[in-house]
Design an enzyme around this catalytic site. Structure first.
Site, PDB file in Angstrom:
ATOM      1  CD  GLN A   1       3.694   5.861   2.855  1.00 45.04           C
ATOM      2  OE1 GLN A   1       2.565   5.170   2.450  1.00 45.04           O
ATOM      3  NE2 GLN A   1       4.341   5.203   3.540  1.00 45.04           N
TER       4      GLN A   1
ATOM      5  CB  CYS B   1       5.577   1.822   7.530  1.00 43.94           C
ATOM      6  SG  CYS B   1       5.044   3.384   6.782  1.00 43.94           S
ATOM      7  CG  LEU B   2       6.817   1.013   1.395  1.00 46.83           C
ATOM      8  CD1 LEU B   2       6.009   1.344   0.003  1.00 46.83           C
ATOM      9  CD2 LEU B   2       7.816  -0.029   1.025  1.00 46.83           C
TER      10      LEU B   2
ATOM     11  CG  HIS C   1      -0.352   1.407   7.547  1.00 47.36           C
ATOM     12  ND1 HIS C   1       0.693   0.582   8.255  1.00 47.36           N
ATOM     13  CD2 HIS C   1       0.336   1.974   6.670  1.00 47.36           C
ATOM     14  CE1 HIS C   1       1.781   1.146   7.860  1.00 47.36           C
ATOM     15  NE2 HIS C   1       1.735   2.151   6.847  1.00 47.36           N
ATOM     16  CD  GLU C   2      -1.509   2.648   3.113  1.00 49.37           C
ATOM     17  OE1 GLU C   2      -0.741   3.903   3.308  1.00 49.37           O
ATOM     18  OE2 GLU C   2      -0.499   1.492   2.876  1.00 49.37           O
TER      19      GLU C   2
ATOM     20  CG  HIS D   1       0.562   6.807   5.935  1.00 50.80           C
ATOM     21  ND1 HIS D   1       1.735   7.253   6.554  1.00 50.80           N
ATOM     22  CD2 HIS D   1       0.928   5.431   5.658  1.00 50.80           C
ATOM     23  CE1 HIS D   1       2.531   6.235   6.512  1.00 50.80           C
ATOM     24  NE2 HIS D   1       2.093   5.327   5.941  1.00 50.80           N
TER      25      HIS D   1
ATOM     26  N   GLY E   1       0.775  -1.054   0.065  1.00 53.90           N
ATOM     27  CA  GLY E   1      -0.044  -0.103   0.030  1.00 53.90           C
ATOM     28  C   GLY E   1       0.835   1.450  -0.013  1.00 53.90           C
TER      29      GLY E   1
HETATM   30  O1  GNR Z   1       4.106  -2.680   2.511  1.00 55.48           O
HETATM   31  C1  GNR Z   1       3.394  -2.407   3.596  1.00 55.48           C
HETATM   32  N1  GNR Z   1       3.325  -3.569   4.347  1.00 55.48           N
HETATM   33  C2  GNR Z   1       2.156  -3.457   5.554  1.00 55.48           C
HETATM   34  C3  GNR Z   1       2.044  -4.601   6.146  1.00 55.48           C
HETATM   35  C4  GNR Z   1       1.392  -4.712   7.112  1.00 55.48           C
HETATM   36  C5  GNR Z   1       0.433  -3.669   7.603  1.00 55.48           C
HETATM   37  C6  GNR Z   1       0.429  -2.548   6.682  1.00 55.48           C
HETATM   38  C7  GNR Z   1       1.431  -2.440   5.693  1.00 55.48           C
HETATM   39  S1  GNR Z   1       1.254  -0.966   4.665  1.00 55.48           S
HETATM   40  C8  GNR Z   1       2.798  -1.073   4.105  1.00 55.48           C
HETATM   41  C9  GNR Z   1       3.349  -0.061   2.897  1.00 55.48           C
HETATM   42  C10 GNR Z   1       3.390   1.231   3.670  1.00 55.48           C
HETATM   43  O2  GNR Z   1       3.937   1.844   4.322  1.00 55.48           O
HETATM   44  N2  GNR Z   1       1.887   2.015   3.316  1.00 55.48           N
HETATM   45  O3  GNR Z   1       1.658   3.046   4.005  1.00 55.48           O
HETATM   46 NI    NI Z   2       3.066   3.076   5.630  1.00 54.95          NI
END
Ligand code: GNR
Ligand code: NI
Length: 171
Positions: free
Chosen positions: A51, A92-93, A134-135, A138, A46
């Protein structure tokens, strides 16, 4: 198509609130394609626009094994969370190399617009629920480490600083 640079925690730019998309034009479609390319390139599931320093409420996700099911969520909104919660390992990236358990509502009912501006409802559970929460965090200036203890947050900041110093020394 172009690869976008991913901001890294604790960059204060990640703390801004993204604004609603109001114009559904070709620029929006290009942004979504660039975000998908950037997400696939970074091996993420995601990506939220903030980001890559775009302050708009845009999310791309692909949970498929073959990375052939891109999903786009514009102006997503959570209508109702489930009462039950679930713990899930998250990465998270923008927080490279860190993987920690986070407790969130198990599922939710929400709505979003697609890239053409048409509205949809959804019931998200499982990994889609985790990833979308999670997104959406952000888009509101939150990062998954905010859900962890202060001690863990401080450890993560120190570890990322150390890695940054190491990579600068190598260069
Ligand atoms: O790549 C991602 N893997 C992930 C694994 C578990 C819960 C959420 C994520 S999102 C993350 C990519 C990212 O940072 N999205 O904002
Ligand atoms: Ni993230």
């Amino acid at each position: 198509m172009s690869l976008l640079k991913i901001l890294e925690f604790p960059d204060p730019k990640l703390r801004q609130r993204a604004s609603e998309v109001t114009v559904f034009d070709n620029t929006l479609k290009t942004t979504c394609e660039d975000m998908l390319e950037t997400m696939y390139n970074a091996k993420g599931i995601g990506l939220a626009a903030i980001q890559v320093n775009i302050l708009k409420r845009i999310i791309v996700i692909d949970l498929s094994e073959n990375k052939n099911n891109p999903l786009i969520f514009i102006n997503p909104e959570i209508i109702k969370f489930s009462d039950d919660t679930k713990q899930h390992g998250e990465g998270c990236l923008s927080v490279p190399g860190i993987y920690e358990n986070v407790t969130r509502p198990n599922s939710f009912i929400g709505k979003f617009s697609d890239v053409d501006g048409d509205d949809h409802q959804l019931e998200a559970d499982g990994l889609l629920s985790v990833c979308l929460q999670h997104e959406i965090d952000h888009l509101n200036g939150r990062v998954f480490v905010d859900h962890l203890s202060r001690l863990k947050q401080e450890k993560i900041i120190r570890k990322l600083q150390k890695e940054k110093r190491r990579s600068l020394a190598e260069a």
